[in-house]
Design an enzyme around this catalytic site. Structure first.
Site, PDB file in Angstrom:
ATOM      1  CB  CYS A  31       9.298   9.473 -10.147  1.00  0.00           C
ATOM      2  SG  CYS A  31       8.537  10.931 -10.877  1.00  0.00           S
ATOM      3  CG  ASP A  71      -0.004  15.512 -10.157  1.00  0.00           C
ATOM      4  OD1 ASP A  71      -1.050  15.807  -9.556  1.00  0.00           O
ATOM      5  OD2 ASP A  71       1.125  15.832  -9.760  1.00  0.00           O
ATOM      6  CG  HIS A  73      22.819  12.886  12.919  1.00  0.00           C
ATOM      7  ND1 HIS A  73      23.677  13.893  13.266  1.00  0.00           N
ATOM      8  CD2 HIS A  73      22.787  12.863  11.583  1.00  0.00           C
ATOM      9  CE1 HIS A  73      24.146  14.442  12.173  1.00  0.00           C
ATOM     10  NE2 HIS A  73      23.615  13.849  11.141  1.00  0.00           N
ATOM     11  CD  GLU A 107       3.613  16.141 -12.749  1.00  0.00           C
ATOM     12  OE1 GLU A 107       3.380  15.453 -11.746  1.00  0.00           O
ATOM     13  OE2 GLU A 107       4.323  17.169 -12.716  1.00  0.00           O
TER      14      GLU A 107
HETATM   15  C1  PEP Z   1       3.486  12.472  -9.532  1.00  0.00           C
HETATM   16  O1  PEP Z   1       2.647  13.332  -9.796  1.00  0.00           O
HETATM   17  O2  PEP Z   1       3.367  11.282  -9.829  1.00  0.00           O
HETATM   18  C2  PEP Z   1       4.712  12.843  -8.806  1.00  0.00           C
HETATM   19  C3  PEP Z   1       5.678  11.981  -8.614  1.00  0.00           C
HETATM   20  O3  PEP Z   1       4.809  14.115  -8.327  1.00  0.00           O
HETATM   21  P1  PEP Z   1       4.095  14.651  -6.988  1.00  0.00           P
HETATM   22  O4  PEP Z   1       3.526  13.462  -6.269  1.00  0.00           O
HETATM   23  O5  PEP Z   1       5.153  15.371  -6.258  1.00  0.00           O
HETATM   24  O6  PEP Z   1       3.038  15.537  -7.545  1.00  0.00           O
HETATM   25 MG    MG Z   2       3.090  15.423  -9.680  1.00  0.00          MG
END
Ligand code: PEP
Ligand code: MG
Length: 579
Positions: A521, A474, A208, A450
């Protein structure tokens, strides 16, 4: 001067000349240059030998008064933190207030006073010790850290039982507060205007104290170990909350560097802070959604502080790692629910377990693989272990009652994988229905794009899912045949390679045509150098580490969608360059 004093002072002279560089865990960003102030625990008020109280009724009355006073103090503290901008951090004190009503704590203390004839202080210490031991034995790091809350309450109650004892020393201005560990109350009570930074021997990312420090905007480094102990009050100290580095008695050039860097960062932070509640809108009116990637429910606080409008990727691996067996449905449900509730009404995209590749789970006893990144990873693994997937789906469906939860599948390469996963999701629903457990019947199901195969077949996959999220980490690895963990080919790992850009462009375009939400992401989404290109390709949802949000937002607000579109059309065309 006595010999002993002489030795002490020469050791001290030597130490003063000594430059010490320590490495800990940076948990709250920023650079601070100040002077050492040790926050010592006031142990004097804890009675050494528990004596028999004068009378049970008297001790009970003392304890109840201390309880009341603690309640008042906590409410005041909560208000103080709220006023200083830490709306969600203030909730920590709500939890403390609830604990003050909890029979496991209050009832047990009263029992000890009545049944064993202990004085109030001893009863508080004994009950707190046993609760702390229970928490400390829990495997889950988040729950384990809660022992600190008990410690905090214990100290508060003891302080209220002996209010005549001295309060903590006065803190000089420009202090960097050092401690073995700090409780949330101690952190919140610090006079913010005089504290430039925090450094502790113990602590972790999810303590915390770390969260409060981030909320209060105080740079902090924890887990520095015992090497911090020789630091003397008043010595000069530099603390880098980003890298987790700490310099004690720095040389003049390091000090000069730190001071100029501090000024630059301060100006930048003020500028970025002003953007926190402004929309991510380009100069010509295109608004995009900036979301956060998190790997632990605790990080929602960071996401909210950074102004995230949702969680674009909640990696659930944390629940499964560093333990001896998989987490049960209830444990998962609570973790997902916590995030969904805190983030509501914004969306929370929760990814099913993505294990394999560089992440292993010993208790699953999976066979050794020559190429784990090309092996039983992500959805492939959970389809091979339907027990894992089903439990996760059941928890997710139930958590979806508490917010806008969306489910995302990792490492999809083939439409059949989606069909299998959907069948398992439907089975989970049927089971919950049979058992009479409440859940949300409509939870969007999306996939990570990915793997190049998925990016190339996006038009086919689009018919089967509710959204796409581009996982560039990926996608780059598999498109360019570059192991993302191998530093000897790290130079070749290029997010701007035309092959990658074409795949990204294809997925965004398919999404537009199919009226399907497309986010990103992977790390590329949080790289301001890629922001204009992605805008130009038509990306409307960017999800990244919370700390990246302000800079990406600044880039978007300075950009023009039209100009970005023109520039992007060159990049994805037949002559697209690698920059
Ligand atoms: C990615 O592959 O871009 C992703 C967000 O997943 P991770 O980095 O967890 O493989
Ligand atoms: Mg990934």
């Amino acid at each position: 001067m006595s010999t002993l004093l002489a030795i002490k002072s020469s050791v001290r002279d030597l130490k003063e000349a000594m430059v010490l560089k320590l490495q800990g865990l940076g948990v709250s960003p920023g650079l601070a240059v100040g002077r050492v102030f040790w926050q010592r625990k006031n142990t004097a008020r804890v009675p050494e030998t528990p004596g028999k109280p004068a009378g049970v009724e008297e001790e009970l009355a003392r304890f109840r008064q201390a309880l009341e006073r603690s309640r008042r103090d906590l409410l005041a503290l909560k208000e103080k933190v709220q006023k200083e901008g830490g709306e969600s951090e203030a909730e920590i004190f709500d939890a403390h207030l609830l604990m003050l009503d909890d029979p496991a704590l209050v009832g047990s203390i009263e029992e000890k006073i009545k049944g064993e004839g202990l004085n109030a202080e001893t009863a508080v210490i004994q009950v707190a010790d046993s609760l702390k031991a229970t928490f400390a034995a829990i495997e889950d790091e988040y729950l384990r850290q809660r022992a600190q809350d008990i410690q905090d309450l214990e100290e508060r109650l003891l302080g209220c039982l002996s209010p005549a004892l001295p309060q903590s020393e006065d803190l000089p201005p420009e202090s960097i507060v050092l401690a073995v560990d700090l409780t949330p109350s101690e952190t919140a009570n610090l006079p913010k205007e005089r504290v430039l930074g925090l450094a502790t021997v113990a602590g972790g990312k999810t303590s915390h104290t770390a969260i409060l420090a981030r909320g209060l905007g105080i740079p902090a480094v924890v887990a520095l170990g015992n090497d911090l102990l020789p630091a003397q009050p008043g010595e000069t100290i530099i603390l880098d909350g980003n890298s987790g580095t700490l310099w004690l008695n720095p040389d003049p050039s390091t000090l000069a560097w730190a001071k100029s860097e501090q000024e630059r960062l301060l100006k930048e932070r003020q500028e970025l802070d002003r953007l926190r509640h402004l929309p991510a809108t380009t100069r010509d009116g295109q608004t995009v959604r900036l979301m956060a990637n998190i790997g632990h429910p605790e990080e929602v606080e960071l996401a909210l502080l950074a102004g995230a409008e949702g969680i674009g990727l909640f990696r659930t691996e944390f629940l499964f790692l560093e333990r001896h067996d998989p987490p049960g449905e209830e444990e998962q449900l609570q973790a997902y629910r916590r995030v969904a509730e805190k983030m509501a009404p914004h969306p929370v995209i929760i990814r099913t377990l993505d294990i394999g590749g560089d992440k292993a789970i010993p208790y699953l006893a999976l066979p050794e693989e020559a190429n784990p990144f090309l092996g039983l990873r992500g959805l492939r693994l959970t389809l091979a272990r339907p027990d894992l997937l089903k439990v996760q789906f059941r928890a997710l469906l139930q958590a979806a009652r508490f917010g806008d939860v969306r489910i995302m599948l990792p490492m999809v390469t083939d439409p059949r994988e989606i069909q299998q996963a959907r069948a398992s999701l439907e089975e989970a629903k049927a089971e919950l229905r049979r058992e009479g457990r409440p859940f949300n019947d409509y939870v969007p199901l999306g996939i990570m794009v990915e793997v190049p195969a998925a990016a190339l077949m996006a038009d086919l996959l689009a018919r089967q899912v509710d959204f796409f999220s581009l996982g560039t980490n990926d996608l780059i690895q598999y498109t360019l045949a570059i192991d993302r963990t191998n530093s000897s080919v790290g130079d070749l790992y290029n997010p701007f390679h035309p092959a990658v850009i074409r795949l990204v462009a294809n997925v965004i375009q398919v999404g537009e045509e199919a009226d399907l939400e497309v986010g990103m992401c992977g790390e590329m989404a949080g790289d301001p150098a890629a922001t204009e290109l992605l805008l130009g390709l038509g990306l409307k949802e960017f999800s990244m580490a919370p700390s990246s949000i302000p800079r990406v937002k600044r880039t978007i607000r300075q950009a023009s969608r039209e100009e970005a579109r023109t520039k992007a059309s060159f990049k994805k065309g037949p002559f697209g360059s690698t920059r």
